[in-house]
Design an enzyme around this catalytic site. Sequence first.
Site, PDB file in Angstrom:
ATOM      1  N   LYS A   9      27.332-128.408 -60.186  1.00 53.73           N
ATOM      2  CA  LYS A   9      26.782-128.164 -58.837  1.00 53.73           C
ATOM      3  C   LYS A   9      26.521-129.492 -58.142  1.00 53.73           C
ATOM      4  O   LYS A   9      26.386-130.537 -58.791  1.00 53.73           O
ATOM      5  CB  LYS A   9      25.492-127.349 -58.901  1.00 53.73           C
ATOM      6  N   ASP A 134      17.254-125.198 -63.621  1.00 52.79           N
ATOM      7  CA  ASP A 134      18.538-125.007 -62.930  1.00 52.79           C
ATOM      8  C   ASP A 134      19.440-123.962 -63.598  1.00 52.79           C
ATOM      9  O   ASP A 134      20.488-123.617 -63.057  1.00 52.79           O
ATOM     10  CB  ASP A 134      19.333-126.330 -62.886  1.00 52.79           C
TER      11      ASP A 134
END
Length: 287
Positions: A9, A134
Site C-alpha cells: 500500500k 494495518d
Amino acid sequence: MITLNAYAKINLSLDVVGRLANGYHEVRMIMQTVGIHDTLTFEKTEGEIVLSSDAGELPLGEDNLIYKAARLVKETYGISGGVKVHLEKRIPVAAGMAGGSTDAAATIKAMNLLYDLRLSEEDLCGLGVKLGADVPYCIMGGTALSEGIGEVLTKLAPMPECALLVAKPDINVSTKEVYQALDSQSVPWHPDVDGMRQAIEEGRLEGIYSRLGNVLETVTVAKHPIVSEIKQEMLGNGALGSLMSGSGPSVFGIFDDEEKARAAGESIEKKGLAKQVFVTGPQSYFG
Ligand code: ATP
C-alpha cells in the site's frame, strides 16, 4: 496448495489526530493498494508452521508476521493442522508499504481457505487487528479511509487511473522513532483528508494529487534529506504530485503517463538516490 499475491500500500494522506492512553496514535489515513506484491504459497501440514523465503534478510521463525498469523488462526479455531508457507518477497522491507502486514493478511485468508473455516471479512479483520493496525486494511485492500488506530475502515471509490513511481532509498527508518519524534512536537498542520476523500468519490485525479500530505514526512525528512531529494527528482521529471508513504522512507509519485514515470525512475537510479524503483499503478481488485 494455494497461491496468493499480497499487495503493498501507499498512503495518499496520513494525519495523526490524537494519542490514546495506551500510547497508540489515532490516525486518519487514505490508503491505496498498489501493484507491487509478494507471492505466497500455502500447503497444509500435520501440525507445524514452516516458513521459507527467497529474501535473505527476513527472520523466518516466530518473529515473522506470517508465522504469527498462522499461529493465531490455528489457536483461535483449535486447528490441529499447520501450514507450510513459501514467501517470494518483492515489496521493499521496512519501507512504509505494509509489507509485513500484507503477508499476514494473505496468511489469514489462506488459513480460512485451507481449513474451510468460512469466516467473513469482518472475522478476518478481527483476527488481523491483533497482529497489527494495518492488517485489517490489507485484508480489505483497494482505496479506503482508515481511522481509529487504523482498524476503522471505510471503502472508497477506486483511485482514478494513473501511473505510480515508487522509490525506496537505501536507508533504514524506525516507525517507532518517527512517531516518538512527532510526539515531542505539535503536529504543525493537517492534510485535507476530507477534501481528498471527496475528490476520490468524484474520480478527480487533480483533487487527489493537489492534496497529498503526510504529517510524518517532516520528521523523516529532517533526519534523511534523501527523501526530499527523491521527491524533488520526481517533481522535476513530470510527477503531478509526490509524497513519502507511511513513516517512510519510500516515496511515490503520481504521473499521467507510464513513460514519464519510467524516465523519472531511471533518473533517480542514475543519480544513486534509490536502488529499489518500481513503476506500477493503483490496484483496485486483488486476490
Ligand atoms: P508499515 O508500512 O506497516 O509500517 P513497513 O513496510 O514499514 O510496514 P515491514 O516491511 O512490514 O515494514 O517490516 C517491518 C519489520 O517487520 C521488518 O524489519 C521485519 O524484520 C519484520 N517482519 C516480520 N515479518 C515480516 C514479513 N513477512 N515481511 C516483512 N517484514 C517482516
